[in-house]
Design an enzyme around this catalytic site. Structure first.
Site, PDB file in Angstrom:
ATOM      1  N   SER A   1       0.797  -1.228   0.000  1.00 54.67           N
ATOM      2  CA  SER A   1       0.000   0.000   0.000  1.00 54.67           C
ATOM      3  C   SER A   1       0.827   1.273   0.000  1.00 54.67           C
ATOM      4  O   SER A   1       0.351   2.323  -0.435  1.00 54.67           O
ATOM      5  CB  SER A   1      -0.929   0.010   1.222  1.00 54.67           C
ATOM      6  OG  SER A   1      -0.175  -0.109   2.421  1.00 54.67           O
TER       7      SER A   1
ATOM      8  N   GLU B   1     -13.901  11.792  10.243  1.00 52.43           N
ATOM      9  CA  GLU B   1     -13.769  11.656  11.686  1.00 52.43           C
ATOM     10  C   GLU B   1     -12.320  11.821  12.151  1.00 52.43           C
ATOM     11  O   GLU B   1     -12.032  11.799  13.348  1.00 52.43           O
ATOM     12  CB  GLU B   1     -14.304  10.289  12.138  1.00 52.43           C
ATOM     13  CG  GLU B   1     -13.434   9.104  11.780  1.00 52.43           C
ATOM     14  CD  GLU B   1     -13.410   8.726  10.301  1.00 52.43           C
ATOM     15  OE1 GLU B   1     -12.657   7.790   9.949  1.00 52.43           O
ATOM     16  OE2 GLU B   1     -14.149   9.341   9.493  1.00 52.43           O
TER      17      GLU B   1
ATOM     18  N   HIS C   1       1.042   5.038   6.554  1.00 50.79           N
ATOM     19  CA  HIS C   1       0.751   5.361   5.161  1.00 50.79           C
ATOM     20  C   HIS C   1       0.996   6.833   4.832  1.00 50.79           C
ATOM     21  O   HIS C   1       0.498   7.715   5.534  1.00 50.79           O
ATOM     22  CB  HIS C   1      -0.694   4.987   4.827  1.00 50.79           C
ATOM     23  CG  HIS C   1      -0.927   3.514   4.879  1.00 50.79           C
ATOM     24  ND1 HIS C   1      -1.480   2.894   5.981  1.00 50.79           N
ATOM     25  CD2 HIS C   1      -0.649   2.541   3.977  1.00 50.79           C
ATOM     26  CE1 HIS C   1      -1.545   1.587   5.744  1.00 50.79           C
ATOM     27  NE2 HIS C   1      -1.040   1.352   4.542  1.00 50.79           N
TER      28      HIS C   1
END
Length: 264
Positions: free
Chosen positions: A32, A210, A217
């Site tokens: 990722s 939120e 990341h």
């Protein structure tokens, strides 16, 4: 002309032509931290999205990085086979894993840094070379973890294994872990936090209204930082794609919609 003649002859003989070499292609196998994301995920970005900011316009990037993958699951899910099926001679293949190989909670991802992890990296290098392409090993990007003002080494045995396998197999190495740790240490924790997915609800980030506190990341600025380090290392790697690098650092301008990315 020679390539065209070879293709014509292969067609006449009824044989499938071999893939033609293309020194402008860069293929990314990773997780990722290097993956492509849609605009809906912005500001989360992988360094593979902005690597082209440091490359000439004729550079072609095939980003096969996928979130949540380790060297183990990248093979088990067939992603490595997909990569090998489209590999061409003289492709430069950037290989960066480690975050998920260290995952002991989702045990299906886990690999022993001195066992299967090392074996998988050696296999990746050997497979790429068998296809006539050029592998480059990359240590994982550092996490934003500080203690008493000092950046912490969170990938220890995994980055050490990448370095060892690179030395053993005489494969070019880009030490993204070491270099990103140094960059984050220099700028400090507060400034470094601007390079990761760390936001409060007050930031009004559409993808995380939120708020989010993700020290792993990278956001746009973090992706650009990492891509700049990768580009600098690629220039000195003596592989076909080395000639494509324009400069050592990607554009790390203020946050905003990316101007040089796979998904603006």
């Amino acid at each position: 002309m020679k390539a065209a003649a070879a293709l014509a002859l292969a067609l006449v003989m009824g044989a499938a032509p071999a893939a033609l070499a293309d020194p402008n292609r860069i293929v990314i196998a990773s997780d990722s931290t290097a993956a492509d994301y849609s605009a809906r995920s912005f500001p989360q970005m992988g360094w593979g999205m902005v690597l082209k900011c440091s490359l000439t316009p004729d550079a072609q990037i095939v980003n096969l990085a996928r979130g949540g993958r380790s060297t183990k699951t990248f093979q088990e899910e067939g992603l490595w086979s997909v990569l090998m099926a489209q590999l061409k001679p003289d492709d430069t293949v950037l290989i960066q894993f480690g975050h998920n190989d260290a995952d002991t909670k989702k045990i299906v991802r886990f690999t022993d840094p001195n066992g299967a992890y090392a074996d998988n990296l050696r296999r990746f290098v050997a497979d790429v070379r068998t296809a006539g392409a050029k592998p480059v090993l990359i240590t994982p990007i550092a996490k934003l973890v500080f203690k008493d003002g000092q950046i912490q080494d969170t990938h220890g045995p995994y980055s050490a294994t990448v370095r060892r396998v690179a030395a053993e197999t005489k494969t070019p190495l880009i030490d993204l872990d070491k270099e990103s740790q140094a960059a984050l240490q220099k700028m400090g924790e507060a400034e470094g936090a601007k390079r990761f997915m760390i936001y409060s609800a007050a930031d009004k980030i559409a993808s995380h209204p939120e708020g989010i506190n993700d020290t792993t990341h990278p956001n746009e600025l973090g992706a650009r930082m990492a891509a700049g380090i990768v580009a600098k290392g690629l220039k000195g790697a003596k592989v076909p794609a080395s000639k494509l690098v324009l400069r050592g650092e990607a554009d790390a301008s203020a946050r905003g919609e990316p101007t040089c990315a796979a998904h603006p």
